[in-house]
Design a protein around this motif. Structure first.
Motif, mmCIF file in Angstrom:
data_model
loop_
_atom_site.group_PDB
_atom_site.id
_atom_site.type_symbol
_atom_site.label_atom_id
_atom_site.label_comp_id
_atom_site.label_asym_id
_atom_site.label_seq_id
_atom_site.Cartn_x
_atom_site.Cartn_y
_atom_site.Cartn_z
ATOM 1 N N ARG A 230 90.195 36.109 62.225
ATOM 2 C CA ARG A 230 89.983 37.220 63.150
ATOM 3 C C ARG A 230 91.228 37.485 64.004
ATOM 4 N NH1 ARG A 230 85.853 37.465 60.218
ATOM 5 N NH2 ARG A 230 83.755 37.747 61.020
ATOM 6 N N THR B 47 79.155 30.296 68.821
ATOM 7 C CA THR B 47 79.092 31.648 68.264
ATOM 8 C C THR B 47 78.802 32.716 69.313
ATOM 9 O OG1 THR B 47 78.392 30.793 66.135
ATOM 10 C CG2 THR B 47 77.939 33.096 66.553
ATOM 11 N N LEU C 263 80.393 30.867 55.854
ATOM 12 C CA LEU C 263 79.250 30.388 56.630
ATOM 13 C C LEU C 263 78.636 29.186 55.915
ATOM 14 C CD1 LEU C 263 77.510 33.747 57.595
ATOM 15 C CD2 LEU C 263 78.523 32.107 59.164
ATOM 16 N N TYR D 200 84.000 34.430 65.177
ATOM 17 C CA TYR D 200 83.256 35.219 64.194
ATOM 18 C C TYR D 200 82.894 36.614 64.705
ATOM 19 C CZ TYR D 200 79.709 36.454 60.747
ATOM 20 O OH TYR D 200 78.983 37.090 59.770
ATOM 21 N N ASP E 177 84.863 29.947 68.410
ATOM 22 C CA ASP E 177 84.238 30.553 67.243
ATOM 23 C C ASP E 177 84.487 32.047 67.380
ATOM 24 O OD1 ASP E 177 82.542 31.838 65.417
ATOM 25 O OD2 ASP E 177 81.178 30.131 65.406
ATOM 26 N N TRP F 238 86.858 30.569 62.318
ATOM 27 C CA TRP F 238 87.104 31.975 61.975
ATOM 28 C C TRP F 238 88.448 32.459 62.515
ATOM 29 C CZ3 TRP F 238 84.025 33.650 58.284
ATOM 30 C CH2 TRP F 238 82.770 33.039 58.145
#
Length: 135
Positions: free
Chosen positions: A106, A57, A32, A76, A74, A103
């Motif tokens: 993931r 996000t 982050l 996340y 994103d 990210w």
């Protein structure tokens, strides 16, 4: 590569963006605050997009109208082992544009056909070390 400011990082990303072509999928790794969205903004600028670029996000994906289109992910909020199909996108559709994936870890083993990997390390409040791997 070592960058001493957000502006240096952004300017590099503009040039990097100019090298991308439809179907490219860029994975952005970093903690982050590392600068993933700064790089995404620069890449979008390099591709000719003049609109606002922010981290998606809460929506997982922003699609920016551009030629070629830009898909800014994103991931996340997704659990590990996610698949891009889970967010409703056909991999063939992504081939028409440039994908920026924040990210990407993931996705774990669900490789969406990445073409570039960018790893960002925070060295200080203003300094970043960036390593780019072409896959």
């Amino acid at each position: 590569m070592l960058f001493h400011s957000e502006e240096e990082t952004y300017n590099w990303a503009v040039e990097f963006g100019r090298s991308l072509k439809p179907g490219d999928k860029v994975a952005l790794y970093g903690n982050l605050g590392a600068g993933k969205t700064v790089i995404s903004r620069g890449v979008c600028k390099g591709l000719g997009f003049t609109g606002s670029v922010c981290s998606p996000t809460y929506t997982i994906l922003h699609e920016y109208p551009n030629n070629p289109p830009i898909f800014h992910f994103d991931l996340y909020r997704l659990d590990g082992g996610a698949d891009l199909n889970e967010v409703g996108l056909d991999p063939d559709y992504l081939e028409k544009g440039i994908s920026l994936i924040e990210w990407p870890e993931r996705l774990e083993d669900n490789d969406p056909g990445l073409t570039h990997k960018i790893e960002i390390k925070i060295l200080s409040e203003t300094e970043r070390e960036i390593e780019v791997t072409n896959l």
